[in-house]
Design an enzyme around this catalytic site. Structure first.
Site, PDB file in Angstrom:
ATOM      1  N   GLU A 191       0.907   2.874   1.278  1.00 36.97           N
ATOM      2  CA  GLU A 191       0.097   4.042   1.646  1.00 36.97           C
ATOM      3  C   GLU A 191       0.892   5.012   2.515  1.00 36.97           C
ATOM      4  O   GLU A 191       0.834   6.235   2.316  1.00 36.97           O
ATOM      5  CB  GLU A 191      -1.173   3.593   2.376  1.00 36.97           C
ATOM      6  CG  GLU A 191      -2.248   3.014   1.498  1.00 36.97           C
ATOM      7  CD  GLU A 191      -1.951   1.591   1.007  1.00 36.97           C
ATOM      8  OE1 GLU A 191      -2.702   1.094   0.161  1.00 36.97           O
ATOM      9  OE2 GLU A 191      -0.963   0.979   1.472  1.00 36.97           O
TER      10      GLU A 191
ATOM     11  N   CYS B 114      -1.972  -1.718  -5.888  1.00 41.21           N
ATOM     12  CA  CYS B 114      -2.411  -1.476  -4.511  1.00 41.21           C
ATOM     13  C   CYS B 114      -3.924  -1.660  -4.420  1.00 41.21           C
ATOM     14  O   CYS B 114      -4.678  -1.112  -5.224  1.00 41.21           O
ATOM     15  CB  CYS B 114      -2.042  -0.058  -4.064  1.00 41.21           C
ATOM     16  SG  CYS B 114      -0.318   0.111  -3.575  1.00 41.21           S
ATOM     17  N   HIS B 115      -4.355  -2.439  -3.421  1.00 44.67           N
ATOM     18  CA  HIS B 115      -5.780  -2.687  -3.237  1.00 44.67           C
ATOM     19  C   HIS B 115      -6.450  -1.495  -2.539  1.00 44.67           C
ATOM     20  O   HIS B 115      -5.880  -0.929  -1.594  1.00 44.67           O
ATOM     21  CB  HIS B 115      -5.992  -3.935  -2.379  1.00 44.67           C
ATOM     22  CG  HIS B 115      -5.474  -5.189  -3.002  1.00 44.67           C
ATOM     23  ND1 HIS B 115      -4.139  -5.520  -2.988  1.00 44.67           N
ATOM     24  CD2 HIS B 115      -6.112  -6.181  -3.669  1.00 44.67           C
ATOM     25  CE1 HIS B 115      -3.980  -6.679  -3.619  1.00 44.67           C
ATOM     26  NE2 HIS B 115      -5.145  -7.099  -4.028  1.00 44.67           N
TER      27      HIS B 115
ATOM     28  N   ASP C 146       7.019  22.193  -3.156  1.00 42.51           N
ATOM     29  CA  ASP C 146       6.317  23.149  -4.010  1.00 42.51           C
ATOM     30  C   ASP C 146       6.106  24.486  -3.308  1.00 42.51           C
ATOM     31  O   ASP C 146       6.217  25.551  -3.936  1.00 42.51           O
ATOM     32  CB  ASP C 146       4.970  22.553  -4.415  1.00 42.51           C
ATOM     33  CG  ASP C 146       4.156  23.509  -5.257  1.00 42.51           C
ATOM     34  OD1 ASP C 146       4.581  23.812  -6.390  1.00 42.51           O
ATOM     35  OD2 ASP C 146       3.090  23.968  -4.781  1.00 42.51           O
TER      36      ASP C 146
END
Length: 314
Positions: A110, A74-75, A124
């Site tokens: 993203e 990923c850039h 969590d």
């Protein structure tokens, strides 16, 4: 993929030829709890670890921005907008992440990474009160922007003519590569080149050929060569007076794209516009320049044919 010491290695995808455009991606994830009491505790902000929605949203925002740090291919890119929203349906919490950027590559990963981190943070925070929490269906819902929206488009209704302006090619002292490169690239968009010719760098010859080829037979006419600053570069002088509807933005876009890659692109004097119903473009004479101009302009420039005919557009 390439071989290094006999082993295959993966390189980051080269995006230097791409143009920056608005790119949007929407991803979702679902967190499913096992009892209604958990949903009520979330809504009433009674989870021991804190406000689940706000903690998870903050984590999701960080997840979006940190994607390139964790996913090797990923850039790094500018994240210009992120929205994280929730919808409760029974025992399921649907997370929606929308990401925007103006860049050369999309933000699908993203958005999905943000949805994943949001869901993991909720998991969590909820596990101390609900051992049956599950994360389900992390997926991309929608993406837009970039040439991927256009790459499948074909334009067989457009017929082209390509004219090479070069003293040396006309005299047989050099081989043409630029004109043939244009013909090959047009074929990728389903555009047939009906006429291919080579001319000397002479104003009258170029002007006469432009008038000859502009008409119902050719919707697109491309001249290559003669757009620089040498004494024999006269294509703009020949073509510009003939243009009835100048479209300055076309060559502004091409020069800007080229300038980002080569400092001399600003010296190009290319022009573009309509002569009757024929779109005329003047390209540089080098093969590299041709490739850059086509990468910068096609296929989006072909939208002009619909606009010129008065069809509705967005």
């Amino acid at each position: 993929m390439k071989l290094t010491n006999g082993k295959k290695t993966a390189d980051m995808v080269n995006i230097t030829k791409k143009s920056s455009t608005l790119r949007i991606a929407i991803a979702t994830a679902t967190v499913k709890v096992s009892k209604q009491e958990t949903i009520e505790a979330i809504e009433q902000r009674k989870i021991p670890k804190g406000d689940v929605f706000e903690f998870a949203r903050a984590a999701g925002l960080l997840g979006v921005k940190k994607t390139s740090d964790l996913i090797p291919d990923c850039h790094p890119l500018p994240i210009e907008y992120t929205s994280i929203t929730y919808a409760i349906d029974g025992l399921e919490i649907r997370i929606t992440v929308e990401v925007h950027t103006i860049y050369k590559t999309g933000v699908e990963v993203e958005a999905m990474h943000g949805a994943s981190i949001t869901a993991l943070t909720m998991y969590d925070m909820l596990k101390p009160i609900d051992k049956g929490v599950e994360i389900q269906n992390i997926r991309l819902e929608k993406k837009s922007g970039g040439k991927s929206d256009l790459k499948q488009l074909q334009f067989p209704e457009i017929k082209a003519a390509v004219v090479v302006c070069s003293d040396s090619v006309f005299a047989g002292d050099a081989q043409d590569t630029s004109g043939k490169a244009i013909v090959g690239r047009l074929e990728q968009f389903g555009i047939e080149t009906l006429k291919y010719e080579v001319l000397q760098d002479e104003v009258n010859s170029i002007r006469e050929k432009a008038l000859e080829l502009c008409g119902s037979a050719h919707q697109l006419l491309i001249f290559t060569g003669g757009t620089g600053l040498s004494p024999r570069d006269v294509t703009p002088e020949a073509v510009a007076p003939l243009i009835e509807r100048n479209i300055e933005g076309i060559m502004e876009t091409a020069r800007r794209y080229g300038q980002e890659r080569m400092p001399y692109a600003m010296l190009s004097r290319s022009v573009a516009g309509f002569i009757g119903e024929t779109l005329i473009l003047t390209f540089p004479g080098s093969k590299n320049g041709i490739e850059e101009y086509i990468d910068a302009l096609f296929p989006q420039v072909l939208h002009l044919f619909k606009v010129n005919k008065g069809q509705s557009h967005t």
